[in-house]
Scaffold this active site. Sequence first.
Site, PDB file in Angstrom:
ATOM      1  N   TYR A  52       0.846  -1.197   0.000  1.00  0.00           N
ATOM      2  CA  TYR A  52       0.000   0.000   0.000  1.00  0.00           C
ATOM      3  C   TYR A  52       0.887   1.255   0.000  1.00  0.00           C
ATOM      4  CZ  TYR A  52      -4.062  -2.936   1.132  1.00  0.00           C
ATOM      5  OH  TYR A  52      -5.063  -3.881   1.114  1.00  0.00           O
ATOM      6  N   PRO A 216     -16.263  -2.820   0.450  1.00  0.00           N
ATOM      7  CA  PRO A 216     -17.678  -3.025   0.765  1.00  0.00           C
ATOM      8  C   PRO A 216     -18.628  -2.027   0.097  1.00  0.00           C
ATOM      9  CG  PRO A 216     -16.576  -1.954   2.596  1.00  0.00           C
ATOM     10  CD  PRO A 216     -15.504  -2.331   1.622  1.00  0.00           C
TER      11      PRO A 216
END
Length: 305
Positions: A52, A216
Amino acid sequence: MEKIKLGNSGLEVGEISLGCMRMKSLSKDDARHVIENAIEHGVDLFDHADIYGGGESESVFADAIGMNPSVREKMIIQTKCGIRKGFYDFSKEHILSSVEGSLQRLKTDYIDILLLHRPDALMEPEEVAETFNELKESGKVRHFGVSNHNPMQIELLKKSLDQDLIINQMQFSLMHTPMIDAGVNVNMYNAVAVMRDGGMLDYSRLNNMTIQAWSPFQYGMIEGPFVGNDAFPMVNGMLQDLAEKYGVTDSAIAISWILRHPANIQPVVGTMNPQRLADIAKASEVKLTREEWYGLYRIAGNNLP
């Protein structure tokens, strides 16, 4: 915020976690505000990965909060390894090197949970087991898990491991539901009846393994957010209606839909907006009815046989 237990680890955390992939782009002050706001609202598991921001997201995180023992004990830090440029690597050399890099960037002596990021086709279970033993015995990693693995891949690992695998991260949202679809369409000829994950949802419940839902708010294979997207007027209409009913935002309803499933799935929310995270955290206070849960599932384009 409600708490959940992570697998068989004994760890209890907020049922919503914060993904730190985008933290690289924040200033030190902004990152500190994001982290402190998360903890204030019961979000205490912070999800990282060695890739990341090229590792910078971990560095920004640690610098922002002035990592020290008193700060460290307030949070659960999770990171991932195994993805390299053009290939996957579960070799002992790479896992150990990745963990050392994360420890240095995060300015901590230990990682609470280490996940293997994506399946390595060349994985040697015995080599992974040897590596995990070394990390566990040294105190550098306390718990282990995987990401994007199916049940047989997990069983292959478990045959050699001394440690329990407590987590599997899978893409899951109201608009990305293959884990649900196959179970609803058992013994059918339609396309969604194809089991694409090896029955991961039921496997996780049978083996007390926590599923963490990444992306999500995305539809398809990370094709973009569906909340507030004009391409999905019926979905957003129902989200807004339920948001008004429960006194929360539409994003909170999208998360409450995940939380309503009895598998105790933990959403990994990636927002770097403190107010948005505070609003999303209120999903923990909402329990959708069975009719509402299925209503959202159907309006998202899923037919019940």
